[in-house]
Design an enzyme around this catalytic site. Structure first.
Site, PDB file in Angstrom:
ATOM      1  N   CYS A 115    -112.404  53.551  36.966  1.00 55.57           N
ATOM      2  CA  CYS A 115    -111.597  52.360  36.661  1.00 55.57           C
ATOM      3  C   CYS A 115    -110.480  52.840  35.738  1.00 55.57           C
ATOM      4  O   CYS A 115    -110.340  54.015  35.461  1.00 55.57           O
ATOM      5  CB  CYS A 115    -112.469  51.298  36.005  1.00 55.57           C
ATOM      6  N   ARG A 120    -115.626  57.838  35.382  1.00 54.98           N
ATOM      7  CA  ARG A 120    -116.870  57.195  34.911  1.00 54.98           C
ATOM      8  C   ARG A 120    -118.040  57.968  35.544  1.00 54.98           C
ATOM      9  O   ARG A 120    -118.645  57.533  36.504  1.00 54.98           O
ATOM     10  CB  ARG A 120    -116.919  55.715  35.306  1.00 54.98           C
ATOM     11  N   ASP A 307    -115.018  49.424  22.777  1.00 51.89           N
ATOM     12  CA  ASP A 307    -114.559  48.159  23.362  1.00 51.89           C
ATOM     13  C   ASP A 307    -113.708  47.350  22.388  1.00 51.89           C
ATOM     14  O   ASP A 307    -113.085  46.360  22.796  1.00 51.89           O
ATOM     15  CB  ASP A 307    -115.748  47.321  23.839  1.00 51.89           C
TER      16      ASP A 307
HETATM   17  C1  EPZ Z   1    -121.137  50.757  28.600  1.00 52.31           C
HETATM   18  O1  EPZ Z   1    -120.573  51.376  29.733  1.00 52.31           O
HETATM   19  C2  EPZ Z   1    -120.437  49.411  28.513  1.00 52.31           C
HETATM   20  N1  EPZ Z   1    -120.676  48.673  29.743  1.00 52.31           N
HETATM   21  C3  EPZ Z   1    -118.936  49.626  28.315  1.00 52.31           C
HETATM   22  O2  EPZ Z   1    -118.337  48.337  28.132  1.00 52.31           O
HETATM   23  C4  EPZ Z   1    -118.736  50.446  27.045  1.00 52.31           C
HETATM   24  O3  EPZ Z   1    -117.353  50.702  26.876  1.00 52.31           O
HETATM   25  C5  EPZ Z   1    -119.500  51.778  27.178  1.00 52.31           C
HETATM   26  O4  EPZ Z   1    -120.890  51.516  27.416  1.00 52.31           O
HETATM   27  C6  EPZ Z   1    -119.398  52.622  25.924  1.00 52.31           C
HETATM   28  O5  EPZ Z   1    -119.914  51.917  24.850  1.00 52.31           O
HETATM   29  C7  EPZ Z   1    -121.872  48.080  29.942  1.00 52.31           C
HETATM   30  O6  EPZ Z   1    -122.771  48.176  29.135  1.00 52.31           O
HETATM   31  C8  EPZ Z   1    -122.036  47.314  31.210  1.00 52.31           C
HETATM   32  P1  EPZ Z   1    -121.257  55.134  29.380  1.00 52.31           P
HETATM   33  P2  EPZ Z   1    -121.283  52.651  30.394  1.00 52.31           P
HETATM   34  O7  EPZ Z   1    -122.054  55.542  30.561  1.00 52.31           O
HETATM   35  O8  EPZ Z   1    -122.719  52.663  30.093  1.00 52.31           O
HETATM   36  C9  EPZ Z   1    -119.867  59.529  29.460  1.00 52.31           C
HETATM   37  C10 EPZ Z   1    -116.813  46.624  28.576  1.00 52.31           C
HETATM   38  O9  EPZ Z   1    -115.599  46.568  28.291  1.00 52.31           O
HETATM   39  N2  EPZ Z   1    -120.869  59.661  30.529  1.00 52.31           N
HETATM   40  O10 EPZ Z   1    -121.955  54.956  28.101  1.00 52.31           O
HETATM   41  O11 EPZ Z   1    -120.890  52.747  31.814  1.00 52.31           O
HETATM   42  C11 EPZ Z   1    -118.617  58.812  29.947  1.00 52.31           C
HETATM   43  O12 EPZ Z   1    -117.666  59.712  30.493  1.00 52.31           O
HETATM   44  C12 EPZ Z   1    -117.384  47.907  29.124  1.00 52.31           C
HETATM   45  O13 EPZ Z   1    -117.642  45.709  28.393  1.00 52.31           O
HETATM   46  C13 EPZ Z   1    -121.147  60.904  31.072  1.00 52.31           C
HETATM   47  O14 EPZ Z   1    -120.568  61.901  30.662  1.00 52.31           O
HETATM   48  O15 EPZ Z   1    -120.582  53.788  29.615  1.00 52.31           O
HETATM   49  C14 EPZ Z   1    -118.094  58.201  28.677  1.00 52.31           C
HETATM   50  O16 EPZ Z   1    -117.372  59.166  27.937  1.00 52.31           O
HETATM   51  C15 EPZ Z   1    -116.306  48.944  29.401  1.00 52.31           C
HETATM   52  N3  EPZ Z   1    -122.065  61.013  32.062  1.00 52.31           N
HETATM   53  C16 EPZ Z   1    -119.347  57.882  27.888  1.00 52.31           C
HETATM   54  O17 EPZ Z   1    -120.388  58.682  28.448  1.00 52.31           O
HETATM   55  C17 EPZ Z   1    -122.745  59.911  32.525  1.00 52.31           C
HETATM   56  O18 EPZ Z   1    -123.606  60.067  33.427  1.00 52.31           O
HETATM   57  C18 EPZ Z   1    -119.672  56.424  27.932  1.00 52.31           C
HETATM   58  O19 EPZ Z   1    -120.015  56.109  29.209  1.00 52.31           O
HETATM   59  C19 EPZ Z   1    -122.450  58.662  31.979  1.00 52.31           C
HETATM   60  C20 EPZ Z   1    -121.515  58.563  30.976  1.00 52.31           C
END
Ligand code: EPZ
Length: 429
Positions: A115, A120, A307
């Site tokens: 996105c 992601r 966020d």
């Molecule tokens: C959650 O997303 C939230 N969404 C996001 O909120 C929030 O910004 C994010 O956590 C960080 O706090 C929900 O909970 C539905 P991540 P998520 O997997 O879990 C890296 C909003 O605005 N990563 O924690 O999908 C990734 O690149 C949304 O409400 C890996 O490297 O986020 C990033 O740098 C946007 N490998 C970090 O972790 C993976 O397999 C955060 O990603 C997964 C993630």
């Protein structure tokens, strides 16, 4: 398609009731797949993303109802796979993966798209589920996952900057029905993860260390139905708190457990923000807070939430001096900067750091909202700016802020929505 017209520069003051947390509600709905009993979830915010997750559950054969803040799910006879067209629309669809593997033993689902926040990845999701004995390969653009019997294991969910939130959630869900004990190290500590664990415990799961970075889960044969109330939305709370400080107004917000807010309250207080807690209200005294410049960075919980990075940039435009914001979680999460500049903000980018000089008199302008949290930032900027702003892309905001326009009107905002007139098949400029 709709746009919102905002007449800026009005004083903002009054009471705001904070809704249930979107990012607690989405995993809670997905986790309802883990039982064939009814799961009832209260304080569910009426948001596009929530209704979309409900429709994904119905695609899988679930009964889903949602009325007056209460969602009810029964995954009695479920089957099939989430479709590419649907999963692509919402990143959080990935939360279906763990529950479906635990319940159906096999699932083929497309990885959610990237996105505007940038890549992601889901490598940590797949790493964690594989550790639990799941066989996973990617074929024809699908995650093909199967596990006759998930087995407990020790799994680390750590990434470069802490842990993945939805990745941790997927492994927790799968572990609740695995054979044996699972220890999750570097588990995400976001409050929404803890809230999900509390709901799973009500469903019969055995989870220790809730809220900590190491979780111990003893798998059980099956889970039963439960009734659960979601935690309040700390990001909505933070968005209104920052708006009160930027607009120098007094807002009374539904009281929030300070432990849910992490670093944001302390950082703002240190910079001169004045708060008060009276009864069930957390009062933001924007009218008497003279903030000093801040140099902040986003981090996994309990650090500053990514966020709130965009709404903080709007606040920084109103603080005398030079503030800065370093984005550690999503390097590309600065889609709001260009639009803020068009409203007069003085922002210089230095890699993943935005350097913002204030205080600036923002001026109203037509702007395009690129994503959910940038939308909150641009709504706030338009409310502060002199003159009229026309915001397009407001469907992004409807994904994550319940009755946002109505809540803003109640504190004095002058705004209205209208259909965008289509002319000759293209948007009227
Ligand atoms: C959650 O997303 C939230 N969404 C996001 O909120 C929030 O910004 C994010 O956590 C960080 O706090 C929900 O909970 C539905 P991540 P998520 O997997 O879990 C890296 C909003 O605005 N990563 O924690 O999908 C990734 O690149 C949304 O409400 C890996 O490297 O986020 C990033 O740098 C946007 N490998 C970090 O972790 C993976 O397999 C955060 O990603 C997964 C993630």
């Amino acid at each position: 398609m709709q746009e919102v017209i905002i007449q800026g520069g009005r004083p903002l003051a009054g009471k705001v009731s904070i809704s249930g947390a979107k990012n607690a509600g989405l995993p809670a709905l997905a986790a309802s797949l883990l039982t064939d009993d009814f799961v009832t979830i209260h304080r569910m915010p009426d948001l596009k993303d929530i209704r979309f997750m409900g429709s994904l559950l119905e695609d899988l054969g679930c009964e889903f109802s949602f009325q007056d803040g209460t969602a009810c799910v029964r995954a009695l006879a479920i089957g099939g796979n989430p479709s590419y067209e649907r999963v692509q629309q919402m990143r959080a669809s990935i939360c279906l993966l763990g529950p479906l593997i635990a319940r159906l033993k096999r699932v083929n689902m497309p990885p959610p798209g990237g996105c505007v926040l940038g890549q992601r990845p889901i490598d940590l999701h797949l790493h964690g589920l594989t550790a639990l004995g799941c066989e996973i390969f990617i074929q024809n653009g699908l995650i093909c996952a199967s596990a006759n019997q998930l087995k407990g294991a020790t799994v680390s969910m750590g990434g470069v900057f802490g842990s993945t939130v939805t990745g941790t959630i997927n492994v927790i869900c799968a572990a609740t029905l695995a054979n044996g004990t699972t220890i999750i190290e570097n588990a995400a500590r976001e409050p929404e993860v803890a809230d999900l664990c509390r709901m799973l415990v009500k469903m019969g799961a055995k989870i220790d260390g809730i809220g900590e970075s190491t979780l111990t889960i003893d798998g059980v044969e099956q889970l039963h139905g439960a009734s659960h109330e979601l935690i309040p939305d700390r990001i909505e709370f933070g968005t209104f708190l920052l708006l009160a400080l930027a607009g120098r107004g007094k807002l009374e917000l539904t009281k929030m457990d300070a432990a849910l807010c992490g670093a944001i309250i302390d950082a703002l207080a240190e910079s001169g923000a004045e708060f008060e807690e009276i009864g069930n209200f957390f009062i933001v005294h924007g009218e008497r807070s003279n903030l000093r410049p801040m140099h902040l960075e986003t981090l996994p919980f309990p650090g500053l939430p990514t966020d709130l990075q965009a709404p903080l940039c709007t606040l920084f435009t109103q603080i005398c001096g030079e503030s800065s914001m370093l984005e550690n979680i999503y390097p590309d999460r600065f889609t709001h900067v260009g639009e803020l500049r068009r409203m007069g903000a003085d922002i210089v980018m230095d890699g993943r750091r935005a350097v913002i000089r204030g205080a600036t008199h923002l001026s109203g302008a037509p702007v395009m909202i690129p994503d959910l949290r940038a939308g909150a930032c641009l709504y706030s900027a338009a409310l502060l700016a002199r003159g009229e702003s026309i915001l397009r892309g407001i469907h992004h905001v409807d994904r994550g802020y319940e009755i946002f326009d109505e809540k803003l009107r109640k504190i004095g905002a002058v705004l209205q929505r209208r259909e965008i007139m289509q002319k000759d098949g293209c948007e009227k400029i």
